[in-house]
Design a protein around this motif. Structure first.
Motif, mmCIF file in Angstrom:
data_model
loop_
_atom_site.group_PDB
_atom_site.id
_atom_site.type_symbol
_atom_site.label_atom_id
_atom_site.label_comp_id
_atom_site.label_asym_id
_atom_site.label_seq_id
_atom_site.Cartn_x
_atom_site.Cartn_y
_atom_site.Cartn_z
ATOM 1 N N ALA A 118 -12.401 -2.381 -11.681
ATOM 2 C CA ALA A 118 -11.818 -3.397 -11.275
ATOM 3 C C ALA A 118 -10.358 -3.743 -11.989
ATOM 4 C CB ALA A 118 -12.787 -5.126 -11.313
ATOM 5 N N LEU A 119 -10.774 -4.045 -13.106
ATOM 6 C CA LEU A 119 -9.541 -3.794 -14.527
ATOM 7 C C LEU A 119 -8.492 -3.165 -14.479
ATOM 8 C CD1 LEU A 119 -11.317 -4.572 -18.015
ATOM 9 C CD2 LEU A 119 -10.417 -6.545 -15.846
ATOM 10 N N THR A 120 -8.190 -2.567 -14.234
ATOM 11 C CA THR A 120 -7.287 -0.409 -14.011
ATOM 12 C C THR A 120 -6.627 -0.804 -12.396
ATOM 13 O OG1 THR A 120 -9.302 0.400 -14.848
ATOM 14 C CG2 THR A 120 -6.803 1.642 -13.932
ATOM 15 N N PHE A 121 -7.824 -1.499 -11.939
ATOM 16 C CA PHE A 121 -7.416 -1.746 -9.911
ATOM 17 C C PHE A 121 -6.249 -2.715 -10.200
ATOM 18 C CE2 PHE A 121 -7.860 -3.645 -6.021
ATOM 19 C CZ PHE A 121 -7.012 -2.650 -5.234
ATOM 20 N N VAL A 122 -6.468 -3.989 -10.664
ATOM 21 C CA VAL A 122 -5.494 -5.078 -11.129
ATOM 22 C C VAL A 122 -4.306 -4.512 -11.616
ATOM 23 C CG1 VAL A 122 -5.665 -7.833 -11.878
ATOM 24 C CG2 VAL A 122 -7.956 -6.593 -11.099
ATOM 25 N N MET A 123 -4.231 -3.895 -12.572
ATOM 26 C CA MET A 123 -2.968 -3.488 -13.832
ATOM 27 C C MET A 123 -2.252 -2.355 -12.605
ATOM 28 S SD MET A 123 -4.897 -3.015 -17.926
ATOM 29 C CE MET A 123 -5.978 -4.212 -18.663
ATOM 30 N N ALA A 124 -2.877 -1.494 -12.286
ATOM 31 C CA ALA A 124 -2.464 -0.898 -11.372
ATOM 32 C C ALA A 124 -1.471 -1.855 -9.776
ATOM 33 C CB ALA A 124 -3.134 0.092 -10.607
ATOM 34 N N LEU A 125 -1.846 -2.461 -9.365
ATOM 35 C CA LEU A 125 -1.674 -3.573 -8.699
ATOM 36 C C LEU A 125 -0.810 -4.048 -9.728
ATOM 37 C CD1 LEU A 125 -4.256 -5.837 -6.566
ATOM 38 C CD2 LEU A 125 -1.675 -3.555 -6.266
ATOM 39 N N LEU A 126 -0.353 -4.593 -10.729
ATOM 40 C CA LEU A 126 1.042 -5.455 -11.802
ATOM 41 C C LEU A 126 1.593 -4.587 -11.853
ATOM 42 C CD1 LEU A 126 -1.005 -8.091 -13.634
ATOM 43 C CD2 LEU A 126 -0.358 -8.411 -11.279
ATOM 44 N N CYS A 127 1.163 -2.656 -11.861
ATOM 45 C CA CYS A 127 2.300 -2.170 -12.072
ATOM 46 C C CYS A 127 2.860 -1.327 -10.852
ATOM 47 C CB CYS A 127 2.104 -1.015 -13.424
ATOM 48 S SG CYS A 127 1.843 -1.816 -14.682
ATOM 49 N N ARG A 128 2.616 -1.886 -9.951
ATOM 50 C CA ARG A 128 2.826 -1.849 -8.971
ATOM 51 C C ARG A 128 2.628 0.316 -9.328
ATOM 52 N NH1 ARG A 128 9.183 -3.975 -8.002
ATOM 53 N NH2 ARG A 128 8.110 -6.500 -7.666
ATOM 54 N N MET A 129 1.561 0.567 -9.381
ATOM 55 C CA MET A 129 1.205 2.004 -8.628
ATOM 56 C C MET A 129 -0.297 2.062 -7.845
ATOM 57 S SD MET A 129 0.767 2.770 -12.822
ATOM 58 C CE MET A 129 1.653 2.922 -13.822
ATOM 59 N N GLU A 130 -0.078 0.995 -6.969
ATOM 60 C CA GLU A 130 -1.220 0.742 -6.251
ATOM 61 C C GLU A 130 -0.308 -0.341 -5.252
ATOM 62 O OE1 GLU A 130 -4.480 2.221 -5.213
ATOM 63 O OE2 GLU A 130 -4.159 3.633 -6.592
ATOM 64 N N LYS A 131 -0.688 0.439 -3.318
ATOM 65 C CA LYS A 131 -0.469 -0.629 -2.742
ATOM 66 C C LYS A 131 -1.571 -1.371 -2.317
ATOM 67 C CE LYS A 131 4.551 1.063 -2.495
ATOM 68 N NZ LYS A 131 5.037 2.009 -1.780
ATOM 69 N N VAL A 132 -1.605 -3.193 -1.406
ATOM 70 C CA VAL A 132 -2.857 -3.247 -0.683
ATOM 71 C C VAL A 132 -2.117 -3.588 0.618
ATOM 72 C CG1 VAL A 132 -4.380 -4.685 -0.634
ATOM 73 C CG2 VAL A 132 -3.992 -3.606 -2.719
ATOM 74 N N HIS A 133 -2.521 -3.424 1.283
ATOM 75 C CA HIS A 133 -2.177 -3.397 2.628
ATOM 76 C C HIS A 133 -3.452 -4.712 3.358
ATOM 77 C CE1 HIS A 133 1.712 -1.803 2.849
ATOM 78 N NE2 HIS A 133 1.136 -0.953 2.194
ATOM 79 N N LEU A 134 -3.876 -6.005 2.729
ATOM 80 C CA LEU A 134 -5.059 -6.516 3.697
ATOM 81 C C LEU A 134 -5.278 -6.059 4.991
ATOM 82 C CD1 LEU A 134 -4.800 -9.522 1.336
ATOM 83 C CD2 LEU A 134 -6.484 -7.470 0.493
ATOM 84 N N LYS A 135 -4.111 -6.080 5.569
ATOM 85 C CA LYS A 135 -4.219 -6.020 7.253
ATOM 86 C C LYS A 135 -5.286 -4.546 8.032
ATOM 87 C CE LYS A 135 -1.436 -8.441 8.758
ATOM 88 N NZ LYS A 135 -0.130 -8.999 9.492
ATOM 89 N N LYS A 136 -5.441 -3.398 6.143
ATOM 90 C CA LYS A 136 -5.763 -1.921 6.432
ATOM 91 C C LYS A 136 -6.746 -2.211 6.446
ATOM 92 C CE LYS A 136 -1.002 0.202 7.056
ATOM 93 N NZ LYS A 136 -0.312 0.920 6.164
ATOM 94 N N LEU A 137 -7.849 -0.823 6.634
ATOM 95 C CA LEU A 137 -9.130 -0.581 6.504
ATOM 96 C C LEU A 137 -9.203 0.004 5.150
ATOM 97 C CD1 LEU A 137 -12.192 -1.542 7.209
ATOM 98 C CD2 LEU A 137 -11.877 0.757 8.570
ATOM 99 N N ARG A 138 -8.391 0.451 5.188
ATOM 100 C CA ARG A 138 -8.903 1.399 3.553
ATOM 101 C C ARG A 138 -8.393 0.907 2.452
ATOM 102 N NH1 ARG A 138 -3.858 3.701 5.386
ATOM 103 N NH2 ARG A 138 -1.585 3.577 4.757
ATOM 104 N N SER A 139 -7.045 -0.307 3.300
ATOM 105 C CA SER A 139 -7.198 -1.215 1.725
ATOM 106 C C SER A 139 -8.010 -2.388 1.501
ATOM 107 C CB SER A 139 -5.945 -1.811 1.758
ATOM 108 O OG SER A 139 -4.947 -0.917 1.805
ATOM 109 N N GLN A 140 -8.871 -2.475 2.382
ATOM 110 C CA GLN A 140 -9.907 -3.541 2.367
ATOM 111 C C GLN A 140 -11.322 -3.252 1.546
ATOM 112 O OE1 GLN A 140 -10.689 -4.746 6.422
ATOM 113 N NE2 GLN A 140 -8.621 -6.015 6.634
ATOM 114 N N ALA A 141 -10.976 -2.260 1.850
ATOM 115 C CA ALA A 141 -12.139 -0.647 1.200
ATOM 116 C C ALA A 141 -12.722 -1.155 -0.259
ATOM 117 C CB ALA A 141 -12.838 -0.168 2.017
ATOM 118 N N LYS A 142 -10.998 -0.419 -0.630
ATOM 119 C CA LYS A 142 -10.874 0.062 -2.170
ATOM 120 C C LYS A 142 -11.269 -1.860 -2.720
ATOM 121 C CE LYS A 142 -6.580 0.920 -2.533
ATOM 122 N NZ LYS A 142 -5.400 1.708 -2.491
ATOM 123 N N VAL A 143 -10.380 -2.682 -1.933
ATOM 124 C CA VAL A 143 -11.119 -3.815 -2.787
ATOM 125 C C VAL A 143 -12.121 -4.798 -2.574
ATOM 126 C CG1 VAL A 143 -10.146 -6.579 -2.427
ATOM 127 C CG2 VAL A 143 -8.541 -5.455 -1.524
#
Length: 404
Positions: A118-143
């Motif tokens: 969870a910490l790595t996922f949040v840091m990757a989001l802040l560093c723009r290494m991960e992209k989250v599109h909440l309308k897409k199922l795969r991003s919802q699965a990661k969250v």
């Protein structure tokens, strides 16, 4: 030939999974051996020094021989990045983790470390290494998978429940009632939890910066060796401040030597190298998503070796962690499939040639949907015109008669 190609593709695709699962077994063994060594009075500051000294000695020959032709030039910015990595991983993370392990238990420490994805996922989001599109199922699965993983770890921490009877740990169940008060007095769970959380924050930052370091310094073996060497020097400085007695440095052919050598070679040298290769292909979130498996392995091995008691809360938390792990991995798998499909579609699009040959540099072409439709229409119309011309020429040939 097709069977061999399919088999080779399967082996190539399964390497990251096999590598990370194998690392979890290595980390689990390190937790068990280190816990026994710390219980016997070995200083965790000295353990960190010897651990990375062994890691440096084990990895340096391979780095010198295998990467002498591909090793890039060291710059000041790259050295500062390696210096920060040495401080985050070998010094901050491992000293705080060993302190938390000393105040708690291996199973509890592994359970708390499951907040790492969870910490790595949040840091990757802040560093723009991960992209989250909440309308897409795969991003919802990661969250959702990250939240479920953390919930399972917290369930193991906050809820114990009744003891689960295991045949190989029956002796531990018999002595658990009598030793419960003494064990609670010897362990400071609050202090240990704080130390473990700090360790996880440092480890998550280490994962993020390691991806940046590999882009600047692509020689993985040399990078691993330098991180371990710099971490050894920094750990020596920290140990000299925290441990004033020279007797703490004494080590013989005993369990303390085994703990330092095993942790250095397997959990530092090999682990840094393998997870670096995996993160280069799959990213930091994929690498940290396997950490919950270590907790399950430690819980089983701890019941065998340390006679630890397994509670119902641990089993329920493990089930949630596995479910969250599957969601995160499924989301990452769908991300990789979508990225490959986008690359294939981008390569298949026709690129219009520039008419001005005098211009030396090509400009970036940004085609919208109307441009794509026009390109496809022009392509198909040219194909239709060529077919009509060929048919008309074939129709004229039988009507042509030779002149007398």
């Amino acid at each position: 030939m097709e069977g061999q190609s399919c088999c080779s593709r399967f082996l190539q695709a399964s390497k990251p999974y096999v590598g990370m699962i194998s690392l979890q077994f290595g980390y689990a063994g390190m937790n068990i051996i280190t816990k026994v060594s710390l219980n016997r009075g070995f200083s965790h500051y000295v353990l960190v020094v010897y651990r990375h000294a062994f890691a440096t000695a084990a990895m340096a020959p391979f780095a010198l021989l295998l990467e002498r032709k591909v090793r890039p030039q060291m710059t000041l910015s790259t050295f500062m990045l390696i210096f920060v990595l040495g401080a985050l991983g070998p010094v901050i993370d491992q000293n705080f983790y060993y302190a938390g392990l000393k105040f708690t238990s291996p199973t509890f420490s592994c359970a708390m470390s499951n907040i790492l994805p969870a910490l790595t996922f949040v840091m990757a989001l802040l560093c723009r290494m991960e992209k989250v599109h909440l309308k897409k199922l795969r991003s919802q699965a990661k969250v959702v998978g990250t939240l479920v993983t953390v919930a399972g770890a917290m369930l193991m921490t906050l809820y114990k429940g009744p003891i689960v009877e295991l045949p190989w740990a029956r002796h531990a169940h018999e002595v658990a009632q009598g030793e419960a008060a003494a064990a609670a007095a010897a362990k400071d769970w609050v202090k240990g939890s704080i130390f473990l959380i700090i360790a996880c924050l440092a480890w998550a930052a280490f994962f993020i910066l390691q991806v940046v370091a590999m882009r600047r310094y692509p020689a993985q073996l040399s990078l691993t060796t330098l991180i371990c060497f710099v971490g050894t020097l920094q750990s020596i400085a920290v140990t000299m401040v925290m441990e004033r007695s020279p007797s703490v440095w004494k080590i013989g052919f005993d369990l303390n030597l085994l703990a330092a050598a095993y942790a250095g070679i397997i959990a530092s040298g090999v682990a840094y190298y393998v997870q670096g290769l995996v993160m280069e292909k799959k990213g930091p979130v994929f690498a940290t998503a396997f950490s919950p498996l270590m907790m399950i392995i430690v819980a089983i091995l701890g019941s065998f070796i340390l006679k630890e008691v397994i509670y119902l809360g641990g089993i329920l938390g493990a089930i949630l962690i596995v479910a969250g792990l599957y969601c995160v991995l499924w989301g990452k798998y769908k991300d990789s499939r979508a990225a490959k499909a986008a690359e294939i579609s981008a390569a298949a699009l026709p690129v219009p040639a520039k008419e001005d040959d005098e211009v030396g540099e090509t400009d970036d072409i940004d085609m919208n949907d109307m441009d794509l439709e026009k390109a496809h229409a022009a392509k198909f119309s040219s194909i239709d015109n060529s077919l009509i011309l060929q048919m008309s020429e074939q129709a004229r040939k039988p009507n042509q008669t030779p002149l007398a």
